[in-house]
Scaffold this active site. Sequence first.
Site, PDB file in Angstrom:
ATOM      1  CB  CYS A  20      32.485   3.859   8.225  1.00 17.58           C
ATOM      2  SG  CYS A  20      32.368   2.393   9.274  1.00 17.58           S
ATOM      3  CB  CYS A  23      28.876   3.685  12.550  1.00 23.18           C
ATOM      4  SG  CYS A  23      30.641   3.572  12.815  1.00 23.18           S
ATOM      5  CG  ASP A 437      -7.246  14.633 -14.349  1.00 26.43           C
ATOM      6  OD1 ASP A 437      -8.170  14.010 -14.883  1.00 26.43           O
ATOM      7  OD2 ASP A 437      -7.406  15.681 -13.701  1.00 26.43           O
ATOM      8  CG  ASP A 636      -7.478  16.921  -8.807  1.00 28.75           C
ATOM      9  OD1 ASP A 636      -7.392  15.769  -8.334  1.00 28.75           O
ATOM     10  OD2 ASP A 636      -8.547  17.402  -9.215  1.00 28.75           O
ATOM     11  CG  ASP A 640      -7.172  12.666 -10.824  1.00 25.38           C
ATOM     12  OD1 ASP A 640      -8.068  12.143 -11.501  1.00 25.38           O
ATOM     13  OD2 ASP A 640      -6.814  13.839 -10.977  1.00 25.38           O
TER      14      ASP A 640
END
Length: 741
Positions: A20, A23, A437, A636, A640
């Site tokens: 679960c 754990c 851009d 790109d 940027d």
Amino acid sequence: MNEQQANSNEIDLNLVGMTCAACASRIEKGLNKLPGVSKATVNFALETAHVSYSEAEISVEAMLDKVQKLGYQAILKQAGGQNSDYKKKEVRRKTVQLSLSILLSLPLLWAMAGHFSFTSWIYVPELFMNPWVQLILASPVQFLIGGQFYIGAYKALRNKSANMDVLVALGTSAAYFYSLYLTLEWAADERAMHAPELYYETSSILITLILLGKLFESLAKGRTSEAIKKLMQLQAKEAIVIRDGVEMTLPVEEVVVNDTVIVKPGSKIPIDGEVIDGLSAVDESMLTGESLPVEKRAGDTVFGATLNKNGSLRIRAARIGKETALAQIIQVVEDAQGSKAPIQRVADKISGIFVPIVVGIAAITFFVWFMFVDPGDFASALEKAIAVLVIACPCALGLATPTSIMAGSGRAAEFGILFKGGEHLEAMQRVHTIILDKTGTVTKGKPELTHIEIIDGMNEEEALRLIGSAEKQSEHPLAEAIVSGIADRGILLSSTEQFEAVPGYGIRATVDGKTVLVGTRKLMQQEEVDIRSAIMSMELLESEGKTAMLAAIEGKYAGLIAVADTIKESSRAAIAKLRGMNIDVIMVTGDNQRTAEAIAREAGIEQVLAEVLPEGKAAEVKKLQAEGKTVAMVGDGINDAPALATADIGVAIGTGTDIAMEAGDITLMRGDLASLADAVVMSRRTMANIKQNLFWALGYNALGIPIAAIGLLAPWVAGAAMALSSVSVVINALRLQRVKL
């Protein structure tokens, strides 16, 4: 700091034995406490751990040993697909255990029919009603098949925590040992005529149902990682290589960089590389999601796992193994599926304290029933307490978030959208504003010849031949567009006798003995060329965002040509879709205001930031963030990078070679804005799915516990409901694999 980074390593571990979310939380906390571990993240649904650590401070063996001490097994994750072997063994083991448990529990279930008046019509063999027979059938289920719950509970309690094993061990043990007590009491009473009402079937059926739920859960969780399996199956197994003039077929693992690889029609391209010779259409849909084949010729880049359609290609191997585009995609998807979304913290916090609270509620339930509701009826009070323990298992809560992240990120990858982590998958749906851009994002990023206007009385083909021949010597991107556009019209170009580039003005060249000028107004004015008839056309073209150039032959105005970086075919529709999602779209560019506005108008963008330098883009992002907006920057990933890093979400747009870019949080491999709108849709769908899962898991427990406490749920019904809750959460997450984009 540099030394620390140099020694920093990352490993992935497969984990065995988790039952679960508690754990997973315990393993995560244990690993994070180790000296030298900078960050450990455990994914309950994937059953994996990702650990960042310093090799100088801690060894891998020490981490594996820590997991072992916590009561679980850790296996170092290997490349090449062997990782699924142990999971297949686990499924086989669970199947065998479940089969034995069903075989032993069925007679007990049959005997249970004899306990109720409304099932009195069912024939029950007397043998099955015998307490000793029931004890013999129930004991292997309780201690051999169900022994894993005792071991898990012991290890959890030893580490001062509690998990699902504690709840199951408590509930089934209470039913089994109370039945054992009644059996021994019945055997000691010589006057007893009828067997007492026993609860062996309660413990056995509970264990059987829990095992059934865990098996279904394992099978369903396996389906959430289908995207990884599909991607790995795309890899070519062999390659045709030329070495020392000899053509040979080799396993793809033996190909080395700079090998010449032959790819025949209908074959998969085995590696990333550059086409040396040949012409063909290549289906790249398995990487980019783009259905149309892409034409490839000498000088073009091709990617492994793509399909060569109709021509033969000779390729120089450039990237192999882990460096290929496909391998990097698989790594990105695996990282995303193994990561945590911030929303998961809610489930983690609840799971950490849930089990002790449930044990407390079960104890209160027993006390209230035994003392007040049904005074003195130990069996009835015990039954209600067992139902509370079983119905409250937090498995569904632990699975709610990671299964959706796995399914959502995997489905997105099939469409060429790579989320680098669950946190980015969650953050994308909160975006208010997207900054685009211009060059290479809204537009194609490659200028094209869009307009030709040759004066009356001059042969157009001859004029274009002279202009193209003159521009052929120039290295300017606009000149390349002109030459390419003229050549595409089937016009053969001549050699240039003289060539001179006039910086900022244009070019002057001699072709076939004729003087050719191509450039700006200033160049024409300097050479005293009369261009009055061209001014109006030139201004109109510039207002449309095109770069117009004037041409003169032998000192006389010959015409004008215009070049433009045209918008991508998908940009306008994608931007309209984004605006339809109530997202503000802004275009940013270094171009002049008039050109920028023309492009924006064509793309359907109302807000434009023009004449912005690359370093200024990050400042524009910060301004919007200061207004309280969640901002995504799309570019790109190179020029940027500062803006991508500053934004709440950085989206790198491009094709295969852009996959490895670190600046972006999301990579759109298809290279167009349609994928951007799809990324928002996938993020919103995934988060909606997670919220549905959390609502179901929390609501299930919030509703189930009081129903069990007031006595409306038999323990075996509670066990079935608990198993169903986990499976239903995983099945709901799997719906994301059918999302249409």
